[in-house]
Design an enzyme around this catalytic site. Structure first.
Site, PDB file in Angstrom:
ATOM      1  N   ASP A  19       0.832  -1.211   0.000  1.00  0.00           N
ATOM      2  CA  ASP A  19       0.000   0.000   0.000  1.00  0.00           C
ATOM      3  C   ASP A  19       0.867   1.262   0.000  1.00  0.00           C
ATOM      4  O   ASP A  19       1.990   1.239   0.503  1.00  0.00           O
ATOM      5  CB  ASP A  19      -0.901  -0.034   1.247  1.00  0.00           C
ATOM      6  CG  ASP A  19      -2.108   0.868   1.102  1.00  0.00           C
ATOM      7  OD1 ASP A  19      -2.307   1.444   0.007  1.00  0.00           O
ATOM      8  OD2 ASP A  19      -2.844   1.012   2.088  1.00  0.00           O
ATOM      9  N   HIS A  36       3.208   3.374  -8.778  1.00  0.00           N
ATOM     10  CA  HIS A  36       3.052   1.954  -9.122  1.00  0.00           C
ATOM     11  C   HIS A  36       4.312   1.440  -9.827  1.00  0.00           C
ATOM     12  O   HIS A  36       4.751   0.312  -9.594  1.00  0.00           O
ATOM     13  CB  HIS A  36       1.835   1.753 -10.028  1.00  0.00           C
ATOM     14  CG  HIS A  36       0.534   2.097  -9.363  1.00  0.00           C
ATOM     15  ND1 HIS A  36       0.217   1.689  -8.090  1.00  0.00           N
ATOM     16  CD2 HIS A  36      -0.543   2.819  -9.797  1.00  0.00           C
ATOM     17  CE1 HIS A  36      -0.988   2.131  -7.768  1.00  0.00           C
ATOM     18  NE2 HIS A  36      -1.472   2.828  -8.782  1.00  0.00           N
ATOM     19  N   LEU A 130      11.246 -20.373  -4.411  1.00  0.00           N
ATOM     20  CA  LEU A 130      10.179 -19.602  -3.757  1.00  0.00           C
ATOM     21  C   LEU A 130       8.855 -19.691  -4.504  1.00  0.00           C
ATOM     22  O   LEU A 130       8.825 -19.543  -5.733  1.00  0.00           O
ATOM     23  CB  LEU A 130      10.610 -18.128  -3.686  1.00  0.00           C
ATOM     24  CG  LEU A 130       9.580 -17.172  -3.094  1.00  0.00           C
ATOM     25  CD1 LEU A 130       9.751 -17.067  -1.592  1.00  0.00           C
ATOM     26  CD2 LEU A 130       9.675 -15.784  -3.708  1.00  0.00           C
TER      27      LEU A 130
HETATM   28  C1  FPP Z   1      -1.701   0.220  -3.404  1.00  0.00           C
HETATM   29  O1  FPP Z   1      -1.288   1.553  -3.438  1.00  0.00           O
HETATM   30  C2  FPP Z   1      -1.183  -0.488  -4.542  1.00  0.00           C
HETATM   31  C3  FPP Z   1      -1.926  -1.069  -5.519  1.00  0.00           C
HETATM   32  C4  FPP Z   1      -3.415  -1.061  -5.509  1.00  0.00           C
HETATM   33  C5  FPP Z   1      -1.302  -1.727  -6.661  1.00  0.00           C
HETATM   34  C6  FPP Z   1      -0.067  -2.520  -6.366  1.00  0.00           C
HETATM   35  C7  FPP Z   1       0.594  -2.773  -7.620  1.00  0.00           C
HETATM   36  C8  FPP Z   1       1.921  -2.776  -7.846  1.00  0.00           C
HETATM   37  C9  FPP Z   1       2.934  -2.646  -6.786  1.00  0.00           C
HETATM   38  C10 FPP Z   1       2.429  -2.897  -9.233  1.00  0.00           C
HETATM   39  C11 FPP Z   1       2.067  -4.140 -10.001  1.00  0.00           C
HETATM   40  C12 FPP Z   1       2.414  -5.395  -9.302  1.00  0.00           C
HETATM   41  C13 FPP Z   1       3.132  -6.435  -9.788  1.00  0.00           C
HETATM   42  C14 FPP Z   1       3.135  -7.675  -9.004  1.00  0.00           C
HETATM   43  C15 FPP Z   1       3.936  -6.385 -11.008  1.00  0.00           C
HETATM   44  P1  FPP Z   1      -2.378   2.688  -3.630  1.00  0.00           P
HETATM   45  O2  FPP Z   1      -2.436   3.030  -5.075  1.00  0.00           O
HETATM   46  O3  FPP Z   1      -3.684   2.262  -3.040  1.00  0.00           O
HETATM   47  O4  FPP Z   1      -1.699   3.829  -2.811  1.00  0.00           O
HETATM   48  P2  FPP Z   1      -2.445   4.962  -1.958  1.00  0.00           P
HETATM   49  O5  FPP Z   1      -3.228   4.260  -0.887  1.00  0.00           O
HETATM   50  O6  FPP Z   1      -1.308   5.758  -1.410  1.00  0.00           O
HETATM   51  O7  FPP Z   1      -3.304   5.729  -2.913  1.00  0.00           O
END
Ligand code: FPP
Length: 233
Positions: A19, A36, A130
Site C-alpha cells: 500500500d 506503481h 520460492l
Molecule cells: C496500493 O497503493 C497499490 C496497488 C493497488 C497496486 C499494487 C501494484 C503494484 C505494486 C504494481 C504491479 C504489481 C506487480 C506484481 C507487477 P495505492 O495506489 O492504493 O496507494 P495509496 O493508498 O497511497 O493511494
C-alpha cells in the site's frame, strides 16, 4: 534462551498488502502511476530478498476486486506494468527457481495479460524455489463464496477446515505466518480472511515504493519476537 541468541526462524509464508504507491507519488508531485512503477521495482527486490531469507511462500496483493473502482487509465497502467513485469522481469526470477501462482479471477483481465500470466505460470510450474503468489482481482469473500460453490458442485457436505482450505486459491500451501501492510493502514481489506486466522500482523508506515529488503528483515525479526499460541496458553 534470550531473544538475542535465539535462532532466527524465517516465516514459511509471508503475505504483503503493498500500500501507499499513490501517496508516494503525490509526495513527489508525480502522477500516481509513477508510484506503481516504483512499486514494481520494490516487488522484484522483495521477491529476491524473501528467497534469500528462506521464506517459502510470498503472497503479494496487487489488484483487489475493489480496485476496478479506480480510473480506467490507472487500471490500464497497472495491467501494463504487470505485463512488463511478466515479460521482462520474471526471467531473472524464473532462473532463481521462483514459481508463480495467481490468486483471483483473471477472466476479466485483457486477453494479452491473461495469456502472459498463463505462459509464465506454466513456464515456472516445475520450479522448486520460492512460491510467489500474486493476488489479482482477488477478494477474500469472493474466494470463500467460490470455494463454497465448488464444494457444492462436487457434492462436499460438512467439510473439515482442511477440506475447505483445499478449495481456496491457496490450496496446498501453508497459511501466512506473517502479514505485512505498508503505509500505516491497519486493515485486512478483504485479504486472506480465512487464511489469516492465526497469522501475525506487522504494520509499517513506509510506503510500498520505499520498502526495502532491510525492512523485510526487520519485519521477520519482529515476527521472531512474537509468542504464537494459536489459542493455547
Ligand atoms: C496500493 O497503493 C497499490 C496497488 C493497488 C497496486 C499494487 C501494484 C503494484 C505494486 C504494481 C504491479 C504489481 C506487480 C506484481 C507487477 P495505492 O495506489 O492504493 O496507494 P495509496 O493508498 O497511497 O493511494
Amino acid at each position: 534462551m534470550t531473544n538475542s541468541v535465539k535462532k532466527f526462524v524465517a516465516p514459511e509464508h509471508v503475505a504483503i498488502i503493498m500500500d501507499g504507491n499513490g501517496r508516494w507519488a503525490k509526495r513527489r508531485y508525480l502522477p500516481r502511476v509513477f508510484g506503481h512503477k516504483q512499486g514494481v521495482k520494490t516487488v522484484k527486490s522483495i521477491v529476491k530478498a524473501a528467497d534469500s531469507l528462506g521464506i517459502k511462500v510470498l503472497t503479494l496483493y496487487a489488484f483487489s476486486t475493489e480496485n476496478w473502482k479506480r480510473p480506467q487509465d490507472e487500471i490500464d497502467a497497472l495491467f501494463n506494468l504487470l505485463l512488463v513485469f511478466l515479460k521482462k522481469e520474471f526471467d531473472e526470477l524464473n532462473e532463481k527457481g521462483v514459481k508463480l501462482r495467481i490468486l483471483g479471477d483473471i477472466l476479466k483481465f485483457p486477453q494479452n495479460v491473461q495469456n502472459e500470466i498463463k505462459k509464465v505460470c506454466k513456464a515456472s510450474s516445475e520450479n522448486c524455489g520460492l512460491q510467489l503468489n500474486i493476488a489479482l482481482n482477488y477478494g477474500s469473500r469472493q474466494e470463500i463464496l467460490r470455494a463454497y460453490e465448488n464444494m457444492r458442485k462436487e457434492g462436499v457436505e460438512n467439510p473439515t477446515e482442511e477440506q475447505f482450505s483445499s478449495f481456496l486459491y491457496t490450496q496446498g500451501q501453508p497459511d501466512p505466518d506473517l502479514l505485512i501492510r505498508t503505509s500505516g493502514e491497519m486493515r485486512l481489506s478483504n485479504f486472506m480472511l480465512w487464511q489469516m486466522a492465526y497469522g501475525e500482523i506487522y504494520i509499517t508506515d513506509k510506503f510500498w515504493p520505499d520498502f526495502t529488503k532491510e525492512d523485510l528483515k526487520k519485519a521477520v525479526e519482529e515476527y521472531n519476537k512474537r509468542d504464537r499460541r494459536f489459542g493455547g496458553i
